[in-house]
Scaffold this motif. Structure first.
Motif, PDB file in Angstrom:
ATOM      1  N   HIS A  82     -13.129   5.817 -40.636  1.00  0.00           N
ATOM      2  CA  HIS A  82     -12.324   6.987 -40.294  1.00  0.00           C
ATOM      3  C   HIS A  82     -13.133   8.033 -39.536  1.00  0.00           C
ATOM      4  O   HIS A  82     -12.591   8.752 -38.687  1.00  0.00           O
ATOM      5  CB  HIS A  82     -11.743   7.617 -41.562  1.00  0.00           C
ATOM      6  N   PHE A 177      -7.413   8.494 -33.368  1.00  0.00           N
ATOM      7  CA  PHE A 177      -7.120   7.391 -34.268  1.00  0.00           C
ATOM      8  C   PHE A 177      -6.491   6.242 -33.488  1.00  0.00           C
ATOM      9  O   PHE A 177      -5.555   6.432 -32.708  1.00  0.00           O
ATOM     10  CB  PHE A 177      -6.192   7.851 -35.398  1.00  0.00           C
ATOM     11  N   ARG A 206      -7.022   5.577 -38.753  1.00  0.00           N
ATOM     12  CA  ARG A 206      -6.585   6.811 -39.411  1.00  0.00           C
ATOM     13  C   ARG A 206      -6.691   6.642 -40.918  1.00  0.00           C
ATOM     14  O   ARG A 206      -6.406   5.572 -41.467  1.00  0.00           O
ATOM     15  CB  ARG A 206      -5.162   7.195 -39.009  1.00  0.00           C
ATOM     16  N   ASP A 215       0.017   9.503 -35.793  1.00  0.00           N
ATOM     17  CA  ASP A 215      -1.420   9.528 -35.506  1.00  0.00           C
ATOM     18  C   ASP A 215      -1.822  10.763 -34.705  1.00  0.00           C
ATOM     19  O   ASP A 215      -2.852  11.396 -34.985  1.00  0.00           O
ATOM     20  CB  ASP A 215      -1.822   8.264 -34.741  1.00  0.00           C
TER      21      ASP A 215
END
Length: 329
Positions: A82, A177, A206, A215
């Motif tokens: 992430h 993302f 994400r 997103d």
């Protein structure tokens, strides 16, 4: 240099830690549960706080090296990244572990980084501190988001650069993302005829938070929080008359130097973090219950009796073949 008061505080913490261990009603358990689908922030620092990851005047080679190792380890073990940022003497990486492969992922990543960085610097000593890694979890969605904000703004918090995007080392700031970036196999570190791929790709996933946002909306929410934190640090720096180091001085940072600031000793490595004490204590209580079940199963095993270990047992399941309660999907 530690003052007498700081030494006394360290000794008091050490005595308190020892007393906490004696207060347990079960034998000490060093293991911790590894569940499928958990989110973590993994942190590990260099030995003696040396700045072994200083980006230097030409950081592109170092950033490609880190990106290659991170992408390769994540792809092998199905880890979802992430955010990740590599400071001069430590790194922060936020991830989700869908298949309970956190342990081999960290082993591979940190091994590749250590051996490769030693080769780049012409050294042969340890790279990572013997204190071990620090892996923390957050109990709420908002705290998980702020965990990523902390990762991305760490150079600003440390007074190194004014804006997170100015950090010359490896960082996922600016990645959206779902965005994928490709890294080439570093020259001179891996055998061209070996099994390391010529190129690897890393897709920024994400985090599983704020499902009501798409997103792009989640990315904007993250960037707003990053900018707000940066401005908070700016106000703090002005109030205390401090200045940021800046990219020019960072380029001259030497890898064999260490920060001169005092570091507290004998502190407890956290497993949970968050501003809500109630939720943190709830997570700690769950860990204590797991440790109690683990200790009971271990005692049965050592006594030669049938034993079933709690869900999340990793090492004993993989290397000793013990029976483990299956984790609910």
């Amino acid at each position: 240099m530690a003052t007498p008061a700081q030494k006394q505080e360290s000794a008091a913490r050490r005595a308190n830690n020892r007393a906490r261990g004696l207060a347990r009603d079960y034998p000490r358990v060093r293991a911790q549960p590894i569940y499928r689908g958990r989110q973590y922030k993994i942190t590990r620092r260099c030995i003696n706080r040396l700045m072994l990851f200083s980006p230097g005047p030409e950081p592109d080679e170092f950033n490609n090296f880190v990106g290659y190792c991170l992408a390769h380890a994540a792809a092998r073990y199905g880890i979802q990244i992430h955010s990740s940022l590599w400071m001069s003497n430590h790194h922060h990486t936020d991830l989700t572990d869908p298949d309970a492969n956190l342990v081999p992922f960290k082993q591979l990543l940190h091994s590749l980084i250590a051996r490769g960085r030693n080769a780049q610097l012409g050294r042969s000593d340890s790279v990572w501190s013997g204190d071990g890694p620090c892996d923390t979890r957050r109990p709420t969605e908002g705290e998980s988001l702020m965990d990523i904000v902390y990762t991305l703004t760490n150079p600003v918090e440390a007074g190194l650069v004014k804006w997170s995007r100015q950090w010359p080392g490896f960082t996922t700031i600016g990645w959206r993302f779902g965005e994928t970036r490709t890294f080439k196999r570093p020259k001179g570190l891996f055998d061209d005829k070996g099994d390391m791929p010529e190129e690897v790709s890393l897709t920024l996933v994400r985090p599983p938070i704020f499902s009501e946002l798409d997103d792009d909306a989640l990315y904007e929410k993250l960037m707003d929080a990053v900018r707000e934190r940066e401005l908070e640090v700016h106000r703090y720096m002005r109030k205390h008359g401090r200045r940021f180091m800046g990219p020019r001085k960072l380029a001259g940072q030497r890898w064999n130097r260490a920060p001169q600031s005092f570091e507290e000793r004998f502190t407890v490595t956290p497993k949970h973090a968050g501003p809500c004490l109630r939720l943190v204590l709830k997570e700690v209580a769950r860990d204590r219950a797991w440790e109690r079940d683990y200790a009971a199963a271990r005692a049965l095993l050592l006594a030669g009796k049938p034993a079933v270990f709690p869900a999340g047992t990793y090492w004993m399941r993989r290397f000793a073949g013990v029976d483990v309660i299956s984790q609910a999907p």
